[in-house]
Design an enzyme around this catalytic site. Structure first.
Site, mmCIF file in Angstrom:
data_model
loop_
_atom_site.group_PDB
_atom_site.id
_atom_site.type_symbol
_atom_site.label_atom_id
_atom_site.label_comp_id
_atom_site.label_asym_id
_atom_site.label_seq_id
_atom_site.Cartn_x
_atom_site.Cartn_y
_atom_site.Cartn_z
ATOM 1 N N LYS A 150 34.548 10.777 -27.388
ATOM 2 C CA LYS A 150 36.369 10.477 -27.516
ATOM 3 C C LYS A 150 36.361 9.265 -27.292
ATOM 4 O O LYS A 150 37.554 8.704 -28.166
ATOM 5 C CB LYS A 150 36.707 11.383 -25.996
ATOM 6 C CG LYS A 150 38.155 10.868 -25.634
ATOM 7 C CD LYS A 150 39.287 11.376 -24.614
ATOM 8 C CE LYS A 150 39.024 10.860 -23.418
ATOM 9 N NZ LYS A 150 39.969 9.648 -22.682
ATOM 10 N N ASN A 151 36.030 8.040 -26.703
ATOM 11 C CA ASN A 151 36.572 7.157 -26.426
ATOM 12 C C ASN A 151 36.141 6.181 -27.483
ATOM 13 O O ASN A 151 36.230 4.823 -27.366
ATOM 14 C CB ASN A 151 35.801 6.639 -25.143
ATOM 15 C CG ASN A 151 36.759 6.722 -23.654
ATOM 16 O OD1 ASN A 151 37.363 7.577 -24.054
ATOM 17 N ND2 ASN A 151 36.404 6.833 -22.308
ATOM 18 N N CYS A 153 49.114 6.412 -14.292
ATOM 19 C CA CYS A 153 48.469 7.903 -14.529
ATOM 20 C C CYS A 153 48.495 8.430 -13.549
ATOM 21 O O CYS A 153 48.345 7.567 -12.086
ATOM 22 C CB CYS A 153 47.415 7.605 -16.074
ATOM 23 S SG CYS A 153 45.587 7.590 -14.515
ATOM 24 N N ARG A 212 47.669 1.676 -14.154
ATOM 25 C CA ARG A 212 46.684 1.111 -15.719
ATOM 26 C C ARG A 212 47.247 0.454 -16.811
ATOM 27 O O ARG A 212 48.877 0.480 -17.586
ATOM 28 C CB ARG A 212 46.422 2.007 -16.329
ATOM 29 C CG ARG A 212 45.401 3.106 -15.310
ATOM 30 C CD ARG A 212 44.745 3.945 -16.019
ATOM 31 N NE ARG A 212 43.741 3.850 -17.166
ATOM 32 C CZ ARG A 212 43.183 4.145 -18.148
ATOM 33 N NH1 ARG A 212 43.371 5.821 -17.722
ATOM 34 N NH2 ARG A 212 42.219 3.939 -18.518
ATOM 35 N N ASP A 221 34.319 7.001 -14.556
ATOM 36 C CA ASP A 221 34.221 7.883 -15.816
ATOM 37 C C ASP A 221 32.996 8.876 -14.991
ATOM 38 O O ASP A 221 32.894 10.452 -15.431
ATOM 39 C CB ASP A 221 34.240 7.839 -16.927
ATOM 40 C CG ASP A 221 35.554 7.275 -17.935
ATOM 41 O OD1 ASP A 221 36.158 6.944 -17.109
ATOM 42 O OD2 ASP A 221 35.538 7.580 -19.155
ATOM 43 N N ARG A 271 41.153 17.183 -23.023
ATOM 44 C CA ARG A 271 40.790 16.114 -23.295
ATOM 45 C C ARG A 271 40.143 15.521 -24.058
ATOM 46 O O ARG A 271 40.311 14.325 -24.868
ATOM 47 C CB ARG A 271 42.689 15.639 -22.157
ATOM 48 C CG ARG A 271 43.893 15.742 -21.730
ATOM 49 C CD ARG A 271 44.345 14.504 -21.597
ATOM 50 N NE ARG A 271 44.419 12.938 -22.056
ATOM 51 C CZ ARG A 271 44.594 12.596 -20.926
ATOM 52 N NH1 ARG A 271 44.793 12.224 -20.062
ATOM 53 N NH2 ARG A 271 44.605 11.511 -21.643
HETATM 54 C C1 UD1 Z 1 38.289 2.979 -20.789
HETATM 55 C C2 UD1 Z 1 38.203 4.202 -21.106
HETATM 56 C C3 UD1 Z 1 38.298 4.784 -19.588
HETATM 57 C C4 UD1 Z 1 37.751 4.078 -18.887
HETATM 58 C C5 UD1 Z 1 37.677 3.065 -18.835
HETATM 59 C C6 UD1 Z 1 36.863 2.185 -18.458
HETATM 60 C C7 UD1 Z 1 39.235 4.830 -23.379
HETATM 61 C C8 UD1 Z 1 40.102 5.326 -24.045
HETATM 62 N N1 UD1 Z 1 39.204 5.211 -21.601
HETATM 63 O O1 UD1 Z 1 39.802 2.972 -20.566
HETATM 64 O O2 UD1 Z 1 37.646 6.290 -19.745
HETATM 65 O O3 UD1 Z 1 37.707 4.816 -17.389
HETATM 66 O O4 UD1 Z 1 37.996 2.632 -20.125
HETATM 67 O O5 UD1 Z 1 35.347 2.170 -18.538
HETATM 68 O O6 UD1 Z 1 38.177 4.254 -23.892
HETATM 69 N N2 UD1 Z 1 43.033 -3.952 -16.649
HETATM 70 C C9 UD1 Z 1 43.732 -5.177 -16.288
HETATM 71 N N3 UD1 Z 1 44.798 -5.467 -16.816
HETATM 72 C C10 UD1 Z 1 44.566 -4.451 -18.089
HETATM 73 C C11 UD1 Z 1 43.955 -3.756 -18.224
HETATM 74 C C12 UD1 Z 1 43.029 -3.195 -18.065
HETATM 75 O O7 UD1 Z 1 43.864 -4.756 -15.365
HETATM 76 O O8 UD1 Z 1 45.633 -5.224 -19.769
HETATM 77 C C13 UD1 Z 1 42.307 -3.509 -15.158
HETATM 78 C C14 UD1 Z 1 42.411 -1.359 -14.999
HETATM 79 O O9 UD1 Z 1 43.148 -1.564 -14.346
HETATM 80 C C15 UD1 Z 1 40.788 -2.030 -14.545
HETATM 81 C C16 UD1 Z 1 40.191 -2.618 -15.439
HETATM 82 O O10 UD1 Z 1 40.717 -3.338 -16.284
HETATM 83 O O11 UD1 Z 1 40.760 -1.668 -13.134
HETATM 84 C C17 UD1 Z 1 39.252 -1.236 -16.556
HETATM 85 O O12 UD1 Z 1 40.082 -1.092 -17.447
HETATM 86 P P1 UD1 Z 1 40.521 -1.242 -18.586
HETATM 87 O O13 UD1 Z 1 38.696 -0.870 -18.657
HETATM 88 O O14 UD1 Z 1 40.569 -2.002 -19.938
HETATM 89 O O15 UD1 Z 1 40.103 0.684 -18.982
HETATM 90 P P2 UD1 Z 1 41.233 1.616 -20.392
HETATM 91 O O16 UD1 Z 1 40.306 0.611 -21.189
HETATM 92 O O17 UD1 Z 1 42.472 1.643 -20.314
#
Ligand code: UD1
Length: 437
Positions: free
Chosen positions: A42-43, A136, A141, A324, A416
Site C-alpha cells: 500500500k505505502n 488520525c 500528524r 507499522d 484499508r
Molecule cells: C508513512 C506511512 C505510515 C508510517 C509512517 C512512518 C504511508 C502512506 N504511510 O506515513 O504507514 O507509519 O510513514 O513510517 O506511507 N512529521 C512531521 N511533519 C511532517 C510530516 C511528518 O513532524 O510534515 C513527523 C510525524 O509526526 C512523525 C514522523 O514525522 O513523527 C514520521 O512521519 P512520516 O514519515 O511523515 O509518516 P507518513 O508519511 O505520514
C-alpha cells in the site's frame, strides 16, 4: 496491455465501498501452516499513483493491491479528471485529461495520503487546491514539512477554509533539510522536484523502500535523481516525464504481520513474493523471540517456537524496526515468556490496541510512549474493536491464539491496508469468518 481477461472496475465502483459494518469472527487455537502470497505494498503504491499526475498518458502499475486506500486514491485521481481502472493485479491510470486541481475534503478526510497529489499538481499544472488532512485516531500528524519544502521551492501556499491552495506556481530548485525524517514529505518533495526548474538537494531524506522505489520509478520515466537510497538526494529538474510502467514491491508490513502469526501460533509459514531485506528488522526481532527464519531470494519461511520469548523493541526509521509493526509485535509480546518493553519513537500515541489487547487478557502497562508487557500463558477470545489499521492486525493475531471466539468489529480499518486478509488466513488453516454486523 493485456487486461482483457481481468475484472476491470473504475476506482469509483460502488462495489468497492468500504463495508463499514463488517466484523471478523476468529476461533483461536488452530495451528497455521502453508504458503502466503504477499500483496503489493500500500505505502509503495500510493506515492506511485500520485506520481502518475506528473506525466500525461496511460500509466500501468502491476502488482497494485486492491485495497480501500488504493481505491480511495483512485477516486482522488478521478476527481482530478484521470481515468482509473483496477484489473486483476494491476491498475491503469490515464492522466491525459486531468482537468481539475482540487482534492476535496470528502476524500482527503478518509485518507491522509491524498496529500501526495499536492506536489505533482503544483509541479505539472502550477496550481493545486488540496484539503488539509486532519489528525488520525491516535494523534496529530502534521504536514508542516511538506508545506515548508514546497515553499522553499517557490510555492506560495495559502491555507484557508481547511484547504491548501497554490496558484501561478513555478517550482524551482532549492536546498531543503528535513529536521525530522518523513516518508511522506520526502516522497512529496521528490515528486515535485522532478519537474522543477533547476536542481533540488534534499537532506536527511527517508530511505524506506517505498521511497527508494519511487526514486527508481521516476528515474525510469526520465527524472534525473542522484543519491537514491542515501540520506541526501539531488534532483535535476527535467521538462517532462514519460508514463510509468512498473510493478509495486511486496508489502513488508503485511509480510511482517504473517511472520508474527507464525511466531505466535508455532506454525510454519512461507511468505512468497517478498524482498527479505525490506522486513529484516521484523525478522531479526522474531528470531530473537525464538523463531527460525530461512531467507531465500524472494521468499521467507518462518517457524514459530512453542512459546515466543520476550523481546524489547524500539521503533525507528528504516532500516530500524517499523512503527507499522509495533502493534503486531505487542501481540507477540503479550503471550511471550518474560517481560518485553516496546517503545514507539515515531508516533508517541500509537497505542489504541493496548486496551483492546488487555480485554483479551494481555498484561500491558503503558507510560507515555513506552509499553511494558508481561507475557501471559494464554489470551481469551472477546469482542474487541479495531481502531486503526495496524491495531486491527494486532487484534487478529491475538485472536488466532486466544481461547475461544474473538469478534473484531469495525474491520474496515484492516481492509484499508491488507488485501484479502481473511482469505489468506483461511488458506493457512485459520478459522475466520467475515460477518456483517
Ligand atoms: C508513512 C506511512 C505510515 C508510517 C509512517 C512512518 C504511508 C502512506 N504511510 O506515513 O504507514 O507509519 O510513514 O513510517 O506511507 N512529521 C512531521 N511533519 C511532517 C510530516 C511528518 O513532524 O510534515 C513527523 C510525524 O509526526 C512523525 C514522523 O514525522 O513523527 C514520521 O512521519 P512520516 O514519515 O511523515 O509518516 P507518513 O508519511 O505520514
Amino acid at each position: 496491455m493485456d487486461v482483457a481477461s481481468s475484472v476491470i472496475t473504475p476506482a469509483s465502483s460502488s462495489s468497492t465501498e468500504p463495508r463499514l459494518m463488517d466484523a471478523l469472527v476468529i476461533q483461536g487455537g488452530r495451528p497455521l501452516s502453508g504458503r502466503v502470497a504477499i500483496s503489493g505494498a500500500k505505502n509503495a503504491a500510493l506515492p506511485v499513483m500520485a506520481a502518475t499526475l506528473l506525466a500525461p498518458g496511460v500509466h500501468r502499475l502491476r502488482n497494485c493491491p486492491q485495497l480501500v486506500d488504493t481505491r480511495t486514491f483512485g477516486r482522488v485521481l478521478e476527481k482530478l479528471g484521470a481515468k482509473v481502472t483496477f484489473g486483476k493485479d494491476e491498475c491503469l491510470i490515464d492522466t491525459s485529461n486531468v482537468n481539475s486541481v482540487e482534492a476535496p475534503y470528502e476524500l482527503v478526510k478518509t485518507m491522509r495520503a491524498s496529500i501526495y497529489v499536492l506536489g505533482p499538481l503544483l509541479a505539472r499544472f502550477g496550481a493545486a487546491r488540496v484539503s488539509l488532512p486532519g489528525g488520525c485516531a491516535w494523534g496529530p500528524r502534521p504536514v508542516n514539512l511538506h508545506l515548508q519544502g514546497l515553499a522553499a521551492m517557490g510555492a506560495q501556499l495559502d491555507i484557508d477554509h481547511g484547504y491548501i491552495t497554490g496558484k501561478d506556481v513555478r517550482l524551482h530548485g532549492a536546498n531543503f533539510h528535513f529536521d525530522v525524517v518523513s516518508v511522506g514529505a520526502t516522497a512529496q518533495l521528490l515528486m515535485a522536484a522532478t519537474l522543477a526548474e533547476g536542481t533540488t538537494v534534499l537532506e536527511n531524506v527517508a530511505i524506506e523502500p517505498d521511497i527508494t522505489v519511487l526514486g527508481d520509478v521516476l528515474s525510469q520515466c526520465g527524472a534525473r535523481i542522484e543519491g537514491i537510497g542515501s540520506r541526501r538526494m539531488t534532483i535535476h529538474g527535467v521538462k517532462s516525464l514519460r508514463p510509468i510502467d512498473t510493478a509495486i514491491i511486496a508489502d513488508r508490513i503485511e509480510a511482517g504481520t504473517f511472520a508474527a502469526a507464525a511466531a505466535m501460533t508455532g506454525g510454519t509459514l512461507t511468505l512468497e513474493r517478498v524482498v527479505p531485506d525490506h522486513f529484516e528488522a521484523s525478522l531479526a526481532k522474531l528470531e530473537e523471540a525464538g523463531c527460525t527464519v530461512v531467507r531465500e531470494v524472494d521468499e521467507v519461511t518462518i517457524t514459530g517456537p512453542s512459546r515466543p520469548r520476550a523481546v524489547d523493541v524500539t521503533t525507528m526509521v528504516f532500516p530500524g524496526f517499523p512503527t507499522d509493526m509495533q502493534a503486531q509485535m505487542m501481540a507477540v509480546a503479550s503471550i511471550a515468556s518474560g517481560t518485553s518493553v516496546i517503545t514507539d519513537t515515531i508516533y508517541l500515541d500509537r497505542f489504541t490496541h493496548v486496551p483492546e489487547l488487555a480485554r483479551m487478557g494481555a498484561n500491558i502497562e503503558l507510560k507515555g510512549n513506552v509499553a511494558v508487557i508481561k507475557g501471559v500463558e494464554g489470551l481469551s477470545g472477546a469482542p474487541v474493536m479495531a481502531t486503526d489499521l495496524r491495531a486491527s492486525a494486532a487484534l487478529a493475531l491475538a485472536a488466532l491464539v486466544a481461547d475461544g471466539e474473538t469478534r473484531i468489529s469495525r474491520i474496515y480499518h484492516l481492509d484499508r491496508g491488507y488485501e484479502n486478509f481473511d482469505d489468506k488466513l483461511r488458506g493457512i488453516g485459520a478459522r475466520v469468518e467475515r460477518i456483517r454486523e
